[in-house]
Design an enzyme around this catalytic site. Sequence first.
Site, mmCIF file in Angstrom:
data_model
loop_
_atom_site.group_PDB
_atom_site.id
_atom_site.type_symbol
_atom_site.label_atom_id
_atom_site.label_comp_id
_atom_site.label_asym_id
_atom_site.label_seq_id
_atom_site.Cartn_x
_atom_site.Cartn_y
_atom_site.Cartn_z
ATOM 1 N N GLU A 60 7.787 -3.566 -18.180
ATOM 2 C CA GLU A 60 7.561 -2.473 -17.234
ATOM 3 C C GLU A 60 7.296 -3.164 -15.908
ATOM 4 O OE1 GLU A 60 5.104 -0.705 -15.026
ATOM 5 O OE2 GLU A 60 3.926 -0.011 -16.762
ATOM 6 N N CYS A 92 1.376 0.991 -11.219
ATOM 7 C CA CYS A 92 2.836 1.042 -11.428
ATOM 8 C C CYS A 92 3.390 2.362 -10.942
ATOM 9 C CB CYS A 92 3.164 0.923 -12.908
ATOM 10 S SG CYS A 92 2.108 -0.192 -13.817
#
Lengths: 535, 535
Positions: A272, A309
């Site tokens: 990720e 994120c």
Amino acid sequence: MSKQAAETGAIRGSALIGAAEVTTEETFQAFDPATGAALEPRFAVAGTREVEAACALADAAFPSFSETDPETRAQVLEAAAAGIADLGPFLIERAMAETGLPRARLEGERARTVGQLRLFADLVRSGAWVRATIDPALPVRQPLPRPDLRRRHVAIGPVAVFGASNFPLAFSVAGGDTASALAAGCPVVVKGHPAHPGTGELVARALRAALAAAGLHAGVFSYLPGPSDALGAALVADPRIKAVGFTGSRGGGLALMRVAAGRPEPIPVYAEMSAVNPVLLLPGALRDRGTALATGFVQSLTLGAGQFCTNPGLLIGIAGPELDAFAEAAGAAIRASVPHTMLTADIRDRFQHAVAAMAARPGVTVAARGGSAGPGGAPAALLRTDARTFLADPALADEMFGPAAILVAAADMAELIRVIEALGGQLTATLHLDRADEHLAAGLVPLLARKAGRILANGWPTGVEVAPAMVHGGPFPATSDSRSTSVGTLAIERFLRPVCYQDLPDALLPAPLRPDNTWRLARRIDGVVNPPPGS
Amino acid sequence: MSKQAAETGAIRGSALIGAAEVTTEETFQAFDPATGAALEPRFAVAGTREVEAACALADAAFPSFSETDPETRAQVLEAAAAGIADLGPFLIERAMAETGLPRARLEGERARTVGQLRLFADLVRSGAWVRATIDPALPVRQPLPRPDLRRRHVAIGPVAVFGASNFPLAFSVAGGDTASALAAGCPVVVKGHPAHPGTGELVARALRAALAAAGLHAGVFSYLPGPSDALGAALVADPRIKAVGFTGSRGGGLALMRVAAGRPEPIPVYAEMSAVNPVLLLPGALRDRGTALATGFVQSLTLGAGQFCTNPGLLIGIAGPELDAFAEAAGAAIRASVPHTMLTADIRDRFQHAVAAMAARPGVTVAARGGSAGPGGAPAALLRTDARTFLADPALADEMFGPAAILVAAADMAELIRVIEALGGQLTATLHLDRADEHLAAGLVPLLARKAGRILANGWPTGVEVAPAMVHGGPFPATSDSRSTSVGTLAIERFLRPVCYQDLPDALLPAPLRPDNTWRLARRIDGVVNPPPGS
């Protein structure tokens, strides 16, 4: 602090390789990002020897651990959760010192980490992850009989997990990757993030104690501290590692993908990596509540010093007085914002460099900068450009990891759509809309679903619920594998593979596929889900 | 032949790019492998221009096709099945001429192909692949409210499918990869296998007619004939392709994996490549029915000239008189076997070379060779070695694609286990055992489950049932992705990715997640599966 916590709650600076404590001649230290001061103690620098030892143990642990019954595995996850909770303020204070994150945030993150382990314990107990499927034999079928076929999902093998800088608990040693891999029945070798080695070790000790108390093979878990990229590459290259979980930079993720793809046996990497998480400000919403949106945006942008994120790094709206008013209100909030300490000096420096580089590109203006930086912090920033400039300069779609965003003014909806189409894969995409915007949004939602793993309306993307329906993933380059999520129960499927058993005598079948169904699973038999016995 | 079949049942040698017929200056031909004679007509050689056109169309078709309702997609799959059945003997005879496979085998394969399309139609209708999951909002939850979260699986994007040489119907133009990709909602661009371009075109026309009759976007399907590897590489490299299905050689699969991993946006490759499918002959079974096992083995080995991914190419037993008796009986059956025509002259030549190379390695003896070859055929072969030799020479574990196997004699169970441990990933692993062998087998089954996607007892691995519980997959290098199967309903998951919708107004939700549930799906709501409305 309980007796167990007292035993596990010491930071000794060792690598934890199965049951062993390993120190190395070379060492490294953590630093308080608010002061730059080095923190005690010194930590082992794990190298190829430690990778070798940890992977050999993980491989040895795999046959027994992958076949543990659900109750055993669930209890271990719960014991790990309790052990981490039991570390008390000592864990929180160490994490505060190593990351600069405030107490409340870290307490919340611990609650999330503990809750996540318990969620996976529930999932393991449910047996849903086994996906037990039985197609009974049809011995008189024409032209050919059908054999007895039974399928289950099993653990893929030992998993390498990389701790993330920005979630020292929830995406690190016992975070979502580790919880889902252990739940699947995979031994885990963690490469700890070098910015918070003490936090990592505390959690590692709690996890190790839970496994030991259950009498499981010591190789189920190892913890390797170390500051070098070479350590991570060696771990991913080890032939006994069968999958990788990573949260971090795009450069780091791409490097691990290359190592994994170049192995004699390529393995899946769940990285990720990065996203700018576009936020579309539709005309009705802007008109009706532009100021409120600006406030909400800056809160989301500056939360945790923007080190998420899912940070909203890209805003898109139709040029006009409403967008200008939004920019003005957001700018005021940015100017009023107080910089938080960032996670490391390096992250702060890279953030400041990224903002300066973006601001220097042709056609980009600085709409607002935050107040002067406190210790270890960096001022928030809102940049602005128009869609034509944005479309002509791919660098403007790059992530600035920290509290900065770029506002893109499109001439009209057609141009706004072109901006979305030009974007790479994202973790999230957000629509701010009013009732009057729904006809516009109806055309945008399918487009956004091709770009992102999660679509939000009238919210902010920071804050990722740990739940069955969550998707924390998305098309490349947001992640390396759009088929997966790293948050929520679906994350377990990253570490499973299907195996079919054909015509095996009952005694040779694995427990979840035997006629007596001792695991009491819901099973799909001849296409129909049979509830668990006695349910 | 129906009117539709008359319209679609012509072989013109064109590439079918959406609704267009494309011919090229350069052409190629198919050959009858039994005679070496070239077959009419000549076929277009698709190149980069045709890849570009097909991918552009597939990309344009994706938004609408991926959101077609289940009934529409199911009906298209059924219409394609009917169209292929409708091609009648013309299809079978063309396939016979192009592949050398006998009529009965091809009729069986057509039935399987048609049945597979219908199975996926049923699956699409069931909606199980959507995996609709709803976590309703908890607005008063402390410390934070939970948003409304709704997850579904959606099509990943346009898919490139590579036809296989050995299944001109079931693993080619409208085979399992295409059926599962279309079922998932992905447009498909097929690179036809150059050995059976006429068969491919007939099937492609039937599939295209089914899509056109449903009024779907023409870009949902294109068919690109061509003999070069460059065509396949260009297709995989096209940025609009989002996943790849391939059945073929290890070299071919590895090459596509490299192309896919080297793209700016890497994509998943589902390559089913090669396996030797170990068969373990346990002592009791050998003692009680060694001769019957030998007969069954040679039937499986020589079926379809051994040109199956699941061909039993490696036998392992404990050295002794029972294994010798088995070898003798198998040798007799091999010697009595009549070679079938192989698929192509190239495949036959490579098979003969592989057998000769294997037989020439130190410590390998030729236990038996089949009778002299008929036209286009090659004699079957049984080689033999001992486990020590096998363990010292990794080349002995290589596949010989065709009717040849190697029998490995282990000194004892410990050595037999070492042989299994030394193997790479496999599609299947088979145990022949009697009641008395179960204690030995109990230790072997978990080991085999780590090596293969399917474990069989007392059967032969050739013959792959198309069923929910089937796994036709396995660890690398049997496939590129052990998390998947290319046969059975689970194959659809290769072409899906999850998307989460957070707090969207009902009107903006995709149909399967709306409160009114017009798709009538079973949905998991707050952790509990709710049956479809009215069920």
